[in-house]
Design an enzyme around this catalytic site. Structure first.
Site, PDB file in Angstrom:
ATOM      1  N   ASP A 118     -10.784   1.471 -21.543  1.00  0.00           N
ATOM      2  CA  ASP A 118     -11.156   1.078 -20.180  1.00  0.00           C
ATOM      3  C   ASP A 118     -11.546   2.273 -19.308  1.00  0.00           C
ATOM      4  O   ASP A 118     -11.048   3.375 -19.516  1.00  0.00           O
ATOM      5  CB  ASP A 118      -9.990   0.313 -19.549  1.00  0.00           C
ATOM      6  CG  ASP A 118     -10.416  -0.491 -18.336  1.00  0.00           C
ATOM      7  OD1 ASP A 118     -11.622  -0.727 -18.154  1.00  0.00           O
ATOM      8  OD2 ASP A 118      -9.519  -0.892 -17.565  1.00  0.00           O
TER       9      ASP A 118
ATOM     10  N   ASN B 219     -14.863 -10.693 -20.545  1.00  0.00           N
ATOM     11  CA  ASN B 219     -15.953  -9.801 -20.158  1.00  0.00           C
ATOM     12  C   ASN B 219     -17.310 -10.506 -20.048  1.00  0.00           C
ATOM     13  O   ASN B 219     -18.248  -9.948 -19.477  1.00  0.00           O
ATOM     14  CB  ASN B 219     -16.052  -8.588 -21.097  1.00  0.00           C
ATOM     15  CG  ASN B 219     -14.934  -7.582 -20.922  1.00  0.00           C
ATOM     16  OD1 ASN B 219     -14.492  -6.938 -21.865  1.00  0.00           O
ATOM     17  ND2 ASN B 219     -14.459  -7.396 -19.692  1.00  0.00           N
TER      18      ASN B 219
HETATM   19  C1  IPE Z   1     -10.148  -4.742 -20.782  1.00  0.00           C
HETATM   20  O1  IPE Z   1     -10.797  -4.086 -19.752  1.00  0.00           O
HETATM   21  C2  IPE Z   1     -11.131  -5.108 -21.847  1.00  0.00           C
HETATM   22  C3  IPE Z   1     -11.699  -3.985 -22.581  1.00  0.00           C
HETATM   23  C4  IPE Z   1     -11.454  -2.719 -22.410  1.00  0.00           C
HETATM   24  C5  IPE Z   1     -12.616  -4.366 -23.615  1.00  0.00           C
HETATM   25  P1  IPE Z   1     -11.297  -4.848 -18.449  1.00  0.00           P
HETATM   26  O2  IPE Z   1     -11.913  -3.831 -17.579  1.00  0.00           O
HETATM   27  O3  IPE Z   1     -12.126  -6.007 -18.832  1.00  0.00           O
HETATM   28  O4  IPE Z   1      -9.932  -5.394 -17.850  1.00  0.00           O
HETATM   29  P2  IPE Z   1      -9.582  -5.898 -16.397  1.00  0.00           P
HETATM   30  O5  IPE Z   1     -10.660  -6.843 -15.979  1.00  0.00           O
HETATM   31  O6  IPE Z   1      -9.562  -4.691 -15.518  1.00  0.00           O
HETATM   32  O7  IPE Z   1      -8.242  -6.516 -16.520  1.00  0.00           O
HETATM   33  C1  IPE Z   2     -14.306  -0.821 -20.426  1.00  0.00           C
HETATM   34  O1  IPE Z   2     -14.787  -0.173 -19.296  1.00  0.00           O
HETATM   35  C2  IPE Z   2     -15.398  -1.400 -21.279  1.00  0.00           C
HETATM   36  C3  IPE Z   2     -15.439  -2.865 -21.302  1.00  0.00           C
HETATM   37  C4  IPE Z   2     -14.602  -3.655 -20.698  1.00  0.00           C
HETATM   38  C5  IPE Z   2     -16.500  -3.479 -22.068  1.00  0.00           C
HETATM   39  P1  IPE Z   2     -15.103  -0.955 -17.973  1.00  0.00           P
HETATM   40  O2  IPE Z   2     -16.529  -1.391 -17.989  1.00  0.00           O
HETATM   41  O3  IPE Z   2     -14.124  -2.043 -17.740  1.00  0.00           O
HETATM   42  O4  IPE Z   2     -14.914   0.195 -16.910  1.00  0.00           O
HETATM   43  P2  IPE Z   2     -14.306   0.041 -15.451  1.00  0.00           P
HETATM   44  O5  IPE Z   2     -12.964  -0.573 -15.595  1.00  0.00           O
HETATM   45  O6  IPE Z   2     -15.244  -0.832 -14.682  1.00  0.00           O
HETATM   46  O7  IPE Z   2     -14.251   1.439 -14.948  1.00  0.00           O
HETATM   47 MG    MG Z   3     -12.353  -2.103 -16.779  1.00  0.00          MG
END
Ligand code: IPE
Ligand code: IPE
Ligand code: MG
Length: 238
Positions: free
Chosen positions: A15, A63
């Protein structure tokens, strides 16, 4: 240095890609690309230090709620990454990495599913490290999928409802046959599981950090493992 105990199975919630890109004035997709490079690096390092199973959370069932441009940028990235890995089959085989994709197939583009299948097939005899990549993965949906499989067995008279055990769930989820994660790592400053390995993490140790995934290094993995070594896992005992 005292010999440390390397966790057999590590789960990582990759993340913080979006925030990493934002800090640099880049589009979010650039953060995902940078994150994919770190995935490669950490995967190699985990293998080097003797981790046996590693699970990377790449795309959750939630997602899909993101803007369509971001979802398609992520799918393009998975596609490009898997095609490239396909070209380096020989090298991957030498690395001894057996790849598994964890997740619900429905909803994932057909050509990507085909790449999942060939990647799994081509790596199935590798035996140094099992690398799970969770795409269109949700822990709750995983349990629903397992319950459906068990219900089917009940309907066919293969099993009685009163005979269903925890092992039946464990044997019908996507990680069937694998040990549960010992350590789950979540960078990016969020303190939640976001539907990751909710069945398997019943007794996992957790390690959180503010580092954004694209900035995560081998030294951070070492730090997480060192902290893990100071935990006292009781599993309900004394
Ligand atoms: C969790 O991250 C999913 C992945 C890293 C694939 P998210 O960014 O989707 O999680 P939330 O929405 O902050 O809980
Ligand atoms: C994790 O990074 C990747 C996926 C969830 C696919 P994020 O895209 O959630 O990154 P932040 O949380 O917005 O920084
Ligand atoms: Mg995220």
């Amino acid at each position: 240095m005292e010999k440390r105990n390397v966790p057999k199975h590590i789960g990582i919630i990759m993340d913080g890609n979006g925030r990493w890109a934002k800090q640099r004035g880049l589009p979010r997709s650039e953060g995902h690309k940078a994150g994919a490079n770190v995935f490669r690096k950490i995967c190699d390092y985990a293998d080097e230090i003797g981790v046996k199973y590693i699970t990377f959370y790449a795309f959750s069932t939630e997602n899909w709620r993101r803007p369509p441009e971001e979802v398609s940028a992520l799918m393009d990235l998975f596609r490009a990454y898997l095609r490239e890995a396909e070209e380096r089959q020989e090298e991957n085989r030498e690395k001894g990495m057996r790849i598994h994709f964890l997740g619900h197939r429905e909803g994932v583009p057909e050509d990507i599913l085909a790449l999942f299948d060939t990647t799994e097939e081509e790596s199935k005899d590798a035996d140094r490290i099992d690398v799970n990549i969770a795409i269109n993965y949700g822990g709750r949906l995983e349990i629903v999928d397992a319950v459906k499989k068990i219900a089917e067995k009940v309907r066919n008279g293969e099993i009685e409802p009163e005979d269903i055990t925890e092992d039946d769930i464990s044997n019908n989820i996507y990680t069937a046959g694998q040990d549960d994660p010992d350590l789950i790592i979540r960078p990016s400053g969020e303190y939640r599981l976001s539907n990751f390995l909710i069945w398997q993490s019943a007794y996992s140790e957790f390690w959180f950090s503010d580092i954004l995934w694209p900035d995560f290094t081998e030294a951070d993995l070492d730090k997480a493992i060192d902290d893990y070594n100071n935990r006292n896992r009781r599993f309900g005992g004394v």
